[in-house]
Design a protein around this motif. Structure first.
Motif, PDB file in Angstrom:
ATOM      1  N   PRO A 148       0.817  -1.223   0.000  1.00 32.36           N
ATOM      2  CA  PRO A 148       0.000   0.000   0.000  1.00 32.36           C
ATOM      3  C   PRO A 148       0.850   1.273   0.000  1.00 32.36           C
ATOM      4  O   PRO A 148       1.832   1.376   0.740  1.00 32.36           O
ATOM      5  N   TRP A 149       0.464   2.231  -0.830  1.00 35.80           N
ATOM      6  CA  TRP A 149       1.185   3.494  -0.877  1.00 35.80           C
ATOM      7  C   TRP A 149       1.025   4.248   0.441  1.00 35.80           C
ATOM      8  O   TRP A 149       1.977   4.824   0.958  1.00 35.80           O
ATOM      9  N   ASP A 150      -0.204   4.271   0.963  1.00 32.58           N
ATOM     10  CA  ASP A 150      -0.466   4.932   2.233  1.00 32.58           C
ATOM     11  C   ASP A 150      -0.706   3.869   3.300  1.00 32.58           C
ATOM     12  O   ASP A 150      -1.265   2.812   3.019  1.00 32.58           O
ATOM     13  N   GLY A 151      -0.262   4.144   4.521  1.00 29.03           N
ATOM     14  CA  GLY A 151      -0.340   3.136   5.574  1.00 29.03           C
ATOM     15  C   GLY A 151       0.500   1.916   5.255  1.00 29.03           C
ATOM     16  O   GLY A 151       0.025   0.780   5.391  1.00 29.03           O
ATOM     17  N   PRO A 152       1.774   2.090   4.853  1.00 28.74           N
ATOM     18  CA  PRO A 152       2.578   0.949   4.400  1.00 28.74           C
ATOM     19  C   PRO A 152       3.007  -0.014   5.494  1.00 28.74           C
ATOM     20  O   PRO A 152       3.635  -1.027   5.196  1.00 28.74           O
ATOM     21  N   HIS A 153       2.669   0.309   6.767  1.00 29.77           N
ATOM     22  CA  HIS A 153       2.926  -0.629   7.860  1.00 29.77           C
ATOM     23  C   HIS A 153       1.641  -1.294   8.340  1.00 29.77           C
ATOM     24  O   HIS A 153       1.673  -2.100   9.279  1.00 29.77           O
ATOM     25  N   GLY A 154       0.518  -0.967   7.719  1.00 24.85           N
ATOM     26  CA  GLY A 154      -0.776  -1.434   8.195  1.00 24.85           C
ATOM     27  C   GLY A 154      -1.346  -2.591   7.395  1.00 24.85           C
ATOM     28  O   GLY A 154      -0.603  -3.409   6.831  1.00 24.85           O
ATOM     29  N   PRO A 155      -2.670  -2.707   7.351  1.00 24.68           N
ATOM     30  CA  PRO A 155      -3.315  -3.797   6.606  1.00 24.68           C
ATOM     31  C   PRO A 155      -2.850  -3.842   5.154  1.00 24.68           C
ATOM     32  O   PRO A 155      -2.664  -2.811   4.509  1.00 24.68           O
ATOM     33  N   GLY A 156      -2.667  -5.053   4.639  1.00 23.28           N
ATOM     34  CA  GLY A 156      -2.230  -5.226   3.262  1.00 23.28           C
ATOM     35  C   GLY A 156      -0.744  -5.074   3.043  1.00 23.28           C
ATOM     36  O   GLY A 156      -0.251  -5.289   1.928  1.00 23.28           O
ATOM     37  N   SER A 157      -0.001  -4.709   4.082  1.00 27.02           N
ATOM     38  CA  SER A 157       1.444  -4.510   3.957  1.00 27.02           C
ATOM     39  C   SER A 157       2.177  -5.843   4.018  1.00 27.02           C
ATOM     40  O   SER A 157       1.613  -6.867   4.415  1.00 27.02           O
ATOM     41  N   PRO A 158       3.453  -5.857   3.641  1.00 27.44           N
ATOM     42  CA  PRO A 158       4.244  -7.084   3.831  1.00 27.44           C
ATOM     43  C   PRO A 158       4.231  -7.572   5.273  1.00 27.44           C
ATOM     44  O   PRO A 158       4.273  -8.784   5.524  1.00 27.44           O
ATOM     45  N   LEU A 159       4.174  -6.653   6.236  1.00 26.02           N
ATOM     46  CA  LEU A 159       4.114  -7.064   7.642  1.00 26.02           C
ATOM     47  C   LEU A 159       2.806  -7.780   7.942  1.00 26.02           C
ATOM     48  O   LEU A 159       2.794  -8.802   8.647  1.00 26.02           O
ATOM     49  N   ALA A 160       1.711  -7.254   7.421  1.00 28.13           N
ATOM     50  CA  ALA A 160       0.417  -7.910   7.621  1.00 28.13           C
ATOM     51  C   ALA A 160       0.407  -9.295   6.984  1.00 28.13           C
ATOM     52  O   ALA A 160      -0.121 -10.260   7.557  1.00 28.13           O
ATOM     53  N   ARG A 161       1.022  -9.409   5.818  1.00 32.66           N
ATOM     54  CA  ARG A 161       1.042 -10.705   5.132  1.00 32.66           C
ATOM     55  C   ARG A 161       1.959 -11.703   5.830  1.00 32.66           C
ATOM     56  O   ARG A 161       1.709 -12.904   5.801  1.00 32.66           O
ATOM     57  N   LEU A 162       3.014 -11.193   6.455  1.00 30.03           N
ATOM     58  CA  LEU A 162       3.868 -12.062   7.260  1.00 30.03           C
ATOM     59  C   LEU A 162       3.051 -12.723   8.364  1.00 30.03           C
ATOM     60  O   LEU A 162       3.174 -13.927   8.616  1.00 30.03           O
TER      61      LEU A 162
END
Length: 286
Positions: A148-162
């Motif tokens: 995600p362009w905005d909120g890149p640490h939130g839902p849908g981010s690589p961290l969320a997918r981890l």
């Protein structure tokens, strides 16, 4: 630190085979999806450097596993360039190169391993310039896709997918406060006073270099004011991680000469969100 000192610290060279044995003893296993943070000097003298570490991690997780690191962008324009003299701003906007997942160096503050892994054959790097991640292995494409362009640490981010993939977090000699996954907990936590940043960086869109405005939690100075619950001079993630360990979350051991930790990603985020909401949400701090 010179090689002789590193050799003494680790009781001899830290080889790929030794790393494999130590990692397995810590609990890393075949098929794991693992985000790792490394402080190489803590490991001792690693024979072969970053490639030896990446090779050993790959040996343990196998072809069905995946390695992941946080990269960022070392040469990103500073957030505050919009306050520079107008002539300077114009020059930067006119010629600053766009972020390129294949060419833009990982943030040097993250150590040597992120840059080594993102350059590894077959590695995939996410599209976000400021909060990019890289992964290598079976789930790399899935983890990095459509960051995600905005909120890149939130839902849908690589961290969320981890977390969704049942991933793990490995600290190889790295301090507890280096656990980037807790930024995902900050993005999810509902507590008052959450802090955000907005900034502009150049990216490529349909073959054209364009400046885009981004919105994210403040991951540099902290998404929350932790001063009421964390001692002065201590990074909050250190305190949260220590509390996690005290609660029985995570295992510790030695890899090479380094104190190392292995955590379940989902448990980290659940604990982190609960800790932030409980400590910062207006309830009694304990």
């Amino acid at each position: 630190m010179d090689e002789q000192e590193l050799l003494k610290r680790s009781d001899g060279p830290v080889t790929r085979g030794r790393l494999v044995r130590d990692l397995k003893a810590l609990g890393l296993a075949e098929g794991d999806v693992v985000m790792f943070h490394t402080e190489m000097s803590a490991l001792g003298y690693v024979a072969g450097g970053p490639s030896t570490i990446i090779g050993a991690l790959g040996d343990v997780v196998g072809a069905s596993g995946t390695l992941m690191v946080t990269c960022g962008w070392n040469d990103a324009p500073p957030y505050d360039f919009v306050h520079w003299p107008q002539e300077w701003q114009d020059a930067l906007r006119a010629e600053h190169p766009a972020y390129d997942p294949e060419l833009s160096e990982a943030d040097h503050n993250n150590g040597r391993l992120p840059e080594a892994l993102r350059r590894w054959p077959g590695a995939v790097r996410s599209r976000h310039p400021d909060a990019s991640f890289a992964a290598l292995g079976a789930a790399a494409g899935e983890l990095m896709a459509d960051h995600p362009w905005d909120g890149p640490h939130g839902p849908g981010s690589p961290l969320a997918r981890l977390v969704e993939r049942g991933g793990r977090v490995l600290l190889l000699g790295a301090p507890l406060d280096s656990m980037t996954l807790l930024h995902h907990a900050e993005a999810l936590a509902e507590a008052p006073g959450k802090r955000f940043v907005e900034y502009e960086q150049p990216i490529m869109v349909d073959g054209r270099r364009v400046w885009r405005r981004f919105h994210d939690i403040d991951s540099e100075d902290g998404a929350f004011d932790y001063s009421s619950v964390v001692p002065e001079g201590v990074w909050p993630f250190e305190v949260i991680a220590q509390d996690m360990l005290a609660a029985g979350i995570g295992v510790r051991g030695t890899v090479g000469a380094a104190r190392s930790f292995l955590f379940d990603a989902g448990a980290v985020v659940r604990f982190g969100v609960d800790w932030m909401e409980r400590k910062l949400g207006g309830g009694a701090a304990d």
